[in-house]
Scaffold this motif. Structure first.
Motif, PDB file in Angstrom:
ATOM      1  N   LYS C 150       0.865  -1.169   0.000  1.00 57.40           N
ATOM      2  CA  LYS C 150       0.000   0.000   0.000  1.00 57.40           C
ATOM      3  C   LYS C 150       0.901   1.217   0.000  1.00 57.40           C
ATOM      4  O   LYS C 150       1.884   1.257   0.735  1.00 57.40           O
ATOM      5  N   ASN C 151       0.581   2.192  -0.812  1.00 51.46           N
ATOM      6  CA  ASN C 151       1.458   3.349  -0.927  1.00 51.46           C
ATOM      7  C   ASN C 151       0.780   4.430  -1.733  1.00 51.46           C
ATOM      8  O   ASN C 151       0.293   4.182  -2.821  1.00 51.46           O
ATOM      9  N   VAL C 152       0.707   5.630  -1.166  1.00 47.27           N
ATOM     10  CA  VAL C 152       0.211   6.755  -1.966  1.00 47.27           C
ATOM     11  C   VAL C 152       1.206   7.911  -1.932  1.00 47.27           C
ATOM     12  O   VAL C 152       0.839   9.059  -2.035  1.00 47.27           O
ATOM     13  N   SER C 153       2.478   7.569  -1.781  1.00 44.71           N
ATOM     14  CA  SER C 153       3.485   8.622  -1.720  1.00 44.71           C
ATOM     15  C   SER C 153       3.802   9.106  -3.127  1.00 44.71           C
ATOM     16  O   SER C 153       4.412   8.393  -3.906  1.00 44.71           O
ATOM     17  N   GLY C 154       3.368  10.292  -3.430  1.00 41.95           N
ATOM     18  CA  GLY C 154       3.704  10.867  -4.723  1.00 41.95           C
ATOM     19  C   GLY C 154       2.809  10.358  -5.845  1.00 41.95           C
ATOM     20  O   GLY C 154       1.813   9.679  -5.618  1.00 41.95           O
ATOM     21  N   TYR C 155       3.178  10.722  -7.053  1.00 47.23           N
ATOM     22  CA  TYR C 155       2.339  10.421  -8.208  1.00 47.23           C
ATOM     23  C   TYR C 155       2.485   8.961  -8.612  1.00 47.23           C
ATOM     24  O   TYR C 155       3.511   8.328  -8.386  1.00 47.23           O
TER      25      TYR C 155
END
Lengths: 385, 483, 333
Positions: C150-155
């Protein structure tokens, strides 16, 4: 400006979970009309020295005080207290509650005046001078008098409700009598609970009305209330006055449905086919659901007497009545009511049960068939007698 | 609060003619309020606040902002935790809360078209009678909007099995930063061209403003089993999580709460959370009855083998709902401990969970801070909340220092900076810890393809020196611009 | 774990950018920063997006599974690895990925972006990639996405790369999400059953195929659930167990799943097979180019230009090839 707010102001972490539970945020989508926004403005004013501009005052003034945000708040922010205190300060400074409103509120404590006014309105109603959209019930020209049948319980009759919805009090009294209670209506000895005064920030008036109530309703008999708003107000006397007598009165005050739900076995049973052949939607008055938190009792008491109970799917969102709110902020109140009407439309009931006179008038004004739960129970009971 | 615009301000009169008197606010009170979200970041500055009711109005507002050289920042319910919706440099704020209609639900095609201001849980409530729901369920789902979910690529407890927002967004109609309108993605499975829909989701408002969103709707599971396991140590709980996944079970959710937060939550929800356990693990399996039954039993067994002192299975939907209400309101409930909180939502590999958790407690102790942990353990998504009272002198510095160490510890364990809250402004300057200069340069290229002139939510996501991110300048209001 | 060795070349101090392995770095050298270049895998979908300009140098991505962590449900694999080889390795731990096994490589499958026949159950390919390492037009190794599930760091660069046909970066290595192989799985077929009725009664089918008369269904999961699903299907008609799906025609259409009832019969020509609930239709006839609105085409141009200003990556090839209204998207030559 020092609003006089205590530590409760700091228990808000701005999470925003309250927003959708706030009727005015729901219809405006505007942070200024949300609990979180209102608290942030309190902080800005009390601690940041921000001026109380008209926009700031409007933000606070447009709160319905439904307190739906309190049940939604995981941090336990005492929003009602903060808002009442803020309004007290603003009213004292003359920023809210104009003189005409104060004068009107003062009338509530004078039963004679209220009755005279009601008779005039009743006549006007009959000659077609009162627009239906105001939602006034059909006012009696000569209301049936209320008489004590014993002294087991007080039935609080109050001000406007007694003048305009005496029939609900009569039904409540008969239901209580059917359950074997001798009922003593409070009548003119305790003319008004002061809830509307409190909303308007008139803390002095509220206190003197409360003191009058505490004195008039001494003793041990439970005080039963069939108006959710009044019940919530009386239950807060302990905090308001801080005297042992006030605490005691608050402690023995019950919503009438709450009382009956706890004593359900005393109510006469009726056969299934004698139930009211109606699909009844329960509308939870905010001060029953969010303040007294006794709204489930309405269902318990109604269930044995009606064919079908249905729930509204709006999680108890306010209807916009808010005591005098619907008169003071008709646009917002109307927009809030639209959501309630849509929820009622989805549930498609024959009748909506509301345990608060303000809600019932506000909804009736939009053409909804509304009845007090006690009226429905009495209708079912009286048909089998 | 900033200055108020002159009555004849050209931008304001243009916006007013677009939105009507009811659709625009420029007063200082309102602008101060929308300068914040749910994060601790308090250096935002808002310009005029717009309440459009249609995509056409959004487009007209963006074009007006372009003409006047002002940036635009979209806003939903303001529940973000990274300052993503916080306006920097007094831009035009576009509040999408009045665009809150559910436009169409097609159960056959399993898709719903919604406006961005629809509250997440409202969509699920709307779908409930049809036997469907919207799978992303961030803890703020009762308040947050679907537009905000798209901007943040929001997660939630059930994303462990169902995937985050981007897996549930099929198409987005977007007003681009130059005012052009584009439909990204499509209802068909393999739309032509680059996956610009995928690029847009999680763009935190820096790539444009969504005005219409097609989301996938998910059939409700046939069976659900919710278990509450209590442990004597947080490490045991974390190790159970790793073991469950390693056993090939993909639960719908695996959530851990430590004692302090459990106590606070229990005081609010009265769901029967054990307040004497060091940690509780809330596990849910859903799906078809067979897999659910087996999965639940195996989780209970694995839990016991890892030292669970009690295993309770929710008896009915009411009990289940109460347990979840507790978990989902946990952040708010920390106010019972202290009035402010600050958190990161780093992700660590599951095998490193226990080790990083211990490190988190040690970091807090070193800085003499209270930390509570409540997190999506199943996907390794930590939420260590540093709770404090910001009125205490000097505490903010300690909090930020501890936060920074937590980020470093997580990344050193092979983790990621943010699992679901996004970068916003708060975590922007940590980006170089996770990405190299070339990586950031390429992210910047993507951003500039959508927004060559840096008009959309400037100062977010990418660190200083990359794009539209000079915070020093943004914290001052540009000359000649009121704000 | 490879991702943890700090201080790797090119990205001092960062973690995700760190740990670029030697093979990937060597491939970046090979790609270089000059002259037209394109990645080649197994050429299973080589014609997509148009013919490469002549003189384009072809490079093959490095091969091999770098690290499989069953307990993380992730696998790091180099792009040149055949999908079948990857799946064989994952199967040893009872796992697989959402990538289609059609004789191609991991990088090829991702660059093409076409999902597996069982996408209904396994999800689309674009959801399978957690992290991507690609060689940029200037020969650098760029990392997008994150090392965790899971990761929403950056674009979201991984999603941008999936289906990009090698026009904005050459995929070198990816971290993929894996999924457990279900305990039981079976293909069933029936003649004359309504596929939407099948869709209605099945809870989480892996695939439902329809050719206008016959229906094929793939059901997977716990043995009890598969048995229950089979009996639910049985109430719709007679079903027969089969080895696998029917042979599929080579062309691939993408239609809104809500339009499958009528459009394939009207448009796709004889022999079509539709993926019900997904919208992919396999047909002998190719799908006419889909129109692309001007604003979207312009975005494509800017993306391509931003990532490959000189147009050296796969010149001649475009993700919008032939699309009405698209204009030239491919780079500068």
């Amino acid at each position: 400006m020092n609003l006089g707010l205590g530590d409760g102001l700091h228990s808000c972490v701005q999470c925003g979970l309250c927003l959708p539970h706030c009727p005015t945020w729901r219809v405006t989508g505007d942070e200024s009309f949300s609990p979180r926004g209102r608290i942030a403005l309190m902080r800005a004013v009390q601690e940041g020295g921000a001026p109380v501009t008209d926009d700031v005052a409007d933000s606070w003034d447009t709160c319905v005080l439904c307190r739906g945000c309190e049940t939604a708040c995981p941090s336990g922010v005492p929003f009602g207290e903060l808002m009442e205190q803020t309004r007290d300060t603003l009213a004292a400074a003359g920023r809210i509650t104009p003189l005409w409103e104060r004068a009107a509120l003062r009338c509530l404590a004078h039963p004679g005046l209220l009755r005279a006014g009601t008779r005039v309105a009743a006549v006007a109603q009959r000659v077609g001078l009162v627009p239906r959209r105001l939602g006034l019930p059909r006012l009696p020209l000569r209301p049936e008098p209320m008489r004590a049948s014993g002294s087991d319980v007080w039935l609080f009759t109050g001000c406007v409700m007694d003048a305009w919805q005496r029939d609900v009090h009569l039904a409540t009294q008969r239901v209580l009598e059917a359950a074997g209670y001798g009922v003593r209506p409070t009548g003119d000895r305790a003319p008004c609970c002061g809830a509307l005064h409190r909303h308007a920030g008139l803390v002095g008036e509220t206190r003197s009305l409360a003191e009058r109530m505490v004195e008039a309703l001494s003793g041990d008999a439970p005080v039963l209330v069939d108006s959710a708003g009044c019940g919530a107000a009386i239950e807060s006397y302990g905090r308001l006055l801080g005297t042992p007598e006030a605490e005691a009165l608050s402690a023995r005050t019950y919503d009438v449905q709450e009382w009956l739900a706890a004593n359900l076995e005393r109510l006469p049973r009726i056969e299934a086919d004698a139930r009211l052949h109606e699909r009844v939607a329960v509308q939870d008055p905010c001060h029953l659901r969010h303040v007294q938190r006794a709204h489930q009792a309405t269902r318990v008491v109604l269930a044995p007497y009606v064919d079908e109970l249905v729930e509204l799917d709006d999680e108890g969102l306010c209807c916009g009545a808010g005591g005098a709110y619907s008169m003071l902020h008709p646009d917002l109140a109307g927009a809030v009511r639209e959501r309630k009407l849509a929820a009622i439309g989805r549930a498609a009931p024959d009748v909506v049960a509301s345990a608060n006179p303000g809600c019932s008038m506000h909804l009736a004004a939009a053409g909804v068939r509304v009845a007090h739960p006690m009226s429905l129970v009495w209708e079912a009971l009286s048909a089998t007698r | 609060m900033g200055s108020v615009p002159a009555p004849d301000d050209a931008l304001v009169s243009e916006l007013r003619s677009i939105l009507g008197p009811d659709g625009l606010r420029v007063d200082s009170a309102e602008r101060a309020l929308v300068a914040r979200d749910a994060s601790v970041f308090d250096r935002g500055r808002s310009g005029p606040v717009c309440f459009p009711r249609s995509a056409d109005q959004v487009r007209a507002v963006v074009l007006a902002a372009v003409r006047h050289g002002r940036a635009v920042v979209p806003r939903g319910a303001g529940t973000g935790l990274a300052g993503g919706a916080v306006p920097l440099g007094a831009p035009v704020v576009v509040a999408l809360t009045r665009m809150n209609r559910i436009l169409e639900v097609d159960v056959g095609a399993r898709v719903a078209w919604v406006e961005p201001g629809v509250v997440n849980l409202d969509l699920t409530r709307h779908l409930r009678p049809l036997g469907f729901h919207f799978a992303p369920d961030p803890s703020s789902q009762q308040a947050c909007t679907i537009g905000g979910n798209v901007a943040n690529n929001s997660g939630g407890p059930h994303c462990l099995a169902y995937g985050v927002t981007t897996s549930h967004v099929l198409a987005v109609e977007v007003v681009l930063p130059d005012g052009e309108v584009a439909l990204l993605g499509g209802l068909d499975p393999e739309p032509v061209g680059y996956d610009l829909r995928g690029a847009f989701v999680g763009g935190e408002g820096t790539l444009g403003i969504a005005t219409r969103i097609a989301v996938r709707i998910t059939p409700d599971p046939k069976a659900v089993r919710t278990l509450l396991l209590a442990f004597d140590s947080t490490v045991d709980a974390a190790e159970t999580v790793g073991a469950v996944i390693a056993a090939g079970i993909v639960p719908a959710a695996l959530e851990v709460m430590d004692r302090r937060i459990t106590e606070a939550v229990e005081r609010y929800v009265h769901a029967g959370y054990p307040t004497d356990a060091a940690a509780v693990l809330l596990a849910e399996v859903d799906g078809a009855p067979g897999e659910v039954g087996t999965g639940a039993e195996r989780i209970a067994d694995i839990g016991r083998a890892h030292g669970a002192v009690s295993v309770r299975v929710a008896a009915d939907d009411t009990e289940r709902a109460a347990l979840w209400k507790g978990r989902k309101t946990a952040f708010g409930a920390v106010a019972q401990i202290a009035p402010n909180y600050y958190l990161h939502d780093t992700v660590v590999p599951r095998h490193a969970l226990a080790e990083v958790l211990e490190e988190v407690y040690a970091i807090a102790a070193r800085h003499d801070l209270v930390v509570v942990n409540v997190f999506h353990a199943g996907d390794g998504n930590l939420h260590p909340l540093l709770v404090f009272d910001r009125r205490e002198p000097g505490i903010m510095e300690r909090v930020l220092a501890a936060g920074s160490e937590i980020v470093s510890a997580s990344l050193a364990a092979g983790g990621a900076l943010s699992g679901e809250h996004g970068i916003g402004v708060e975590k922007r300057d940590y980006m170089p810890l996770m990405f190299g200069p070339d990586d950031l340069d390429h992210q910047n290229r993507l951003r500039r393809a959508f927004d060559p002139d840096c008009r959309a939510n400037p100062g977010k996501v990418l660190p200083v020196g990359h794009s539209c991110a000079d915070i020093q300048a943004l914290e001052r209001v540009p000359t000649g611009v009121w704000g | 774990m490879t991702g943890r060795s700090a201080g790797a070349p090119g990205s001092a101090g960062s973690v995700a950018g760190a740990g670029v392995d030697r093979e990937v770095a060597a491939w970046a050298e090979e790609v270089g920063s000059d002259g037209p270049v394109a990645a080649v895998g197994s050429r299973t979908r080589w014609g997509l997006g148009g013919r490469l300009a002549s003189g384009t140098r072809l490079v093959s991505a490095p091969v091999g599974v770098v690290e499989h962590r069953p307990e993380e449900m992730t696998v790091r694999v180099r792009a040149g690895t055949p999908v079948a080889e990857l799946h064989a390795e994952l199967a040893a731990s009872g796992q697989r990925s959402a990538l289609p096994e059609r004789g191609g490589t991991v990088g090829g499958a991702l660059a093409v972006g076409e999902s597996d026949l069982c996408a209904l159950g396994r999800g689309p390919v674009r959801d399978a990639v957690l992290q991507v390492r690609y060689v940029s037009a200037d020969g650098r190794v760029v990392t997008g996405g994150g090392p965790t599930v899971k990761n929403v760091s950056g674009y979201d660069l991984p999603r941008l790369l999936v289906g990009s046909l090698g026009t904005i970066g050459l995929i070198a290595e990816v971290l993929l999400r894996t999924q457990p192989v279900p305990a039981v799985g079976t293909w069933l077929t029936s003649l004359g059953v309504d596929p939407w009725a099948a869709r209605e009664v099945l809870y989480r089918p892996a695939a439902i195929l329809w050719d206008g008369t016959s229906v094929w269904a793939r059901i997977e999961g716990h043995p009890d659930d598969v048995a229950a699903e089979r009996s639910a299907l049985g109430r719709l008609g007679r079903w027969e167990v089969v080895e696998g799906p029917p042979p599929l025609p080579v062309e691939r259409w993408s239609l809104p799943p809500g339009e499958l009832r009528t459009r394939p019969a009207a448009e796709c020509g004889p022999g079509w097979i539709a993926e019900v609930g997904v919208g992919v239709v396999h047909a002998a006839r190719s799908q006419p180019p889909r129109p692309v609105p001007a604003a979207v085409a312009e975005l494509h141009r800017r993306v391509k230009h931003g990532f490959d200003p000189a147009g050296r990556l796969a010149p001649g090839r475009s993700v919008l090839a032939g699309a009405p209204g698209a204009g030239p998207v491919g780079g500068g030559r």
